[in-house]
Design a protein around this motif. Sequence first.
Motif, PDB file in Angstrom:
ATOM      1  N   LYS A   1       0.821  -1.220   0.000  1.00 45.97           N
ATOM      2  CA  LYS A   1       0.000   0.000   0.000  1.00 45.97           C
ATOM      3  C   LYS A   1       0.850   1.264   0.000  1.00 45.97           C
ATOM      4  N   VAL A   2       1.931   1.246  -0.797  1.00 44.53           N
ATOM      5  CA  VAL A   2       2.824   2.402  -0.820  1.00 44.53           C
ATOM      6  C   VAL A   2       2.150   3.636  -1.403  1.00 44.53           C
ATOM      7  N   ALA A   3       1.096   3.450  -2.184  1.00 45.48           N
ATOM      8  CA  ALA A   3       0.415   4.597  -2.792  1.00 45.48           C
ATOM      9  C   ALA A   3      -0.748   5.101  -1.942  1.00 45.48           C
ATOM     10  N   GLN A   4      -0.991   4.457  -0.817  1.00 44.59           N
ATOM     11  CA  GLN A   4      -2.118   4.846   0.027  1.00 44.59           C
ATOM     12  C   GLN A   4      -1.622   5.475   1.317  1.00 44.59           C
TER      13      GLN A   4
ATOM     14  N   GLU B   1      -4.017   0.632  -8.757  1.00 44.60           N
ATOM     15  CA  GLU B   1      -4.888   1.150  -7.707  1.00 44.60           C
ATOM     16  C   GLU B   1      -6.140   1.802  -8.279  1.00 44.60           C
ATOM     17  N   LEU B   2      -6.015   2.531  -9.371  1.00 44.85           N
ATOM     18  CA  LEU B   2      -7.151   3.246  -9.933  1.00 44.85           C
ATOM     19  C   LEU B   2      -8.124   2.324 -10.653  1.00 44.85           C
ATOM     20  N   GLU B   3      -7.609   1.310 -11.320  1.00 43.23           N
ATOM     21  CA  GLU B   3      -8.482   0.455 -12.110  1.00 43.23           C
ATOM     22  C   GLU B   3      -9.086  -0.670 -11.310  1.00 43.23           C
ATOM     23  N   GLY B   4      -8.446  -1.085 -10.240  1.00 44.59           N
ATOM     24  CA  GLY B   4      -9.004  -2.145  -9.418  1.00 44.59           C
ATOM     25  C   GLY B   4      -9.306  -3.395 -10.213  1.00 44.59           C
ATOM     26  N   ASP B   5     -10.469  -3.995  -9.956  1.00 49.91           N
ATOM     27  CA  ASP B   5     -10.846  -5.246 -10.614  1.00 49.91           C
ATOM     28  C   ASP B   5     -11.307  -5.049 -12.044  1.00 49.91           C
ATOM     29  N   ASP B   6     -11.733  -3.860 -12.401  1.00 53.67           N
ATOM     30  CA  ASP B   6     -12.266  -3.587 -13.730  1.00 53.67           C
ATOM     31  C   ASP B   6     -11.139  -3.073 -14.617  1.00 53.67           C
ATOM     32  N   SER B   7     -10.152  -3.926 -14.882  1.00 52.90           N
ATOM     33  CA  SER B   7      -8.904  -3.487 -15.498  1.00 52.90           C
ATOM     34  C   SER B   7      -9.022  -3.065 -16.953  1.00 52.90           C
ATOM     35  N   ASP B   8     -10.119  -3.398 -17.624  1.00 56.22           N
ATOM     36  CA  ASP B   8     -10.229  -2.982 -19.025  1.00 56.22           C
ATOM     37  C   ASP B   8     -11.054  -1.706 -19.171  1.00 56.22           C
ATOM     38  N   ARG B   9     -11.333  -1.048 -18.087  1.00 53.73           N
ATOM     39  CA  ARG B   9     -12.185   0.136 -18.113  1.00 53.73           C
ATOM     40  C   ARG B   9     -11.635   1.228 -19.022  1.00 53.73           C
TER      41      ARG B   9
END
Length: 117
Positions: A46-49, A92-100
């Motif tokens: 969690k280095v970005a959080q 971190e931004l895309e999470g589980d929906d990686s093709d968004r």
Amino acid sequence: MLNFDPGRVADVVRKGDPEALKRHYRTVFGTDSGAIVLLDILVRAKVAQGRPAEMSTRAAGFHDGRADLALEILALAGPDPTGAALGIMITELEGDDSDRHERQYDDGNDDHRHHGN
């Protein structure tokens, strides 16, 4: 199962030659698989959080220690820090929906279609 001689490996680590250890880190993390594992380590740490203000002192110490170790591994691995930061942000931004990011609709707003609006 890992296949190595623990005594030989322990000798290399025990000697503590910083340049030799950097070479080993860069060999491991210089591959595609190594880059994937390194990014996973950074995300898990969690280095970005940031940590929440209400986090206990003990939990904050654990959070900071985990992030510090991940960043030390990153420094030893020697990749491009900008590339690592971008990888963390995308993950971190895309999470589980990686093709968004690949979806774009007529109005240029893909957000409402993902949330059923």
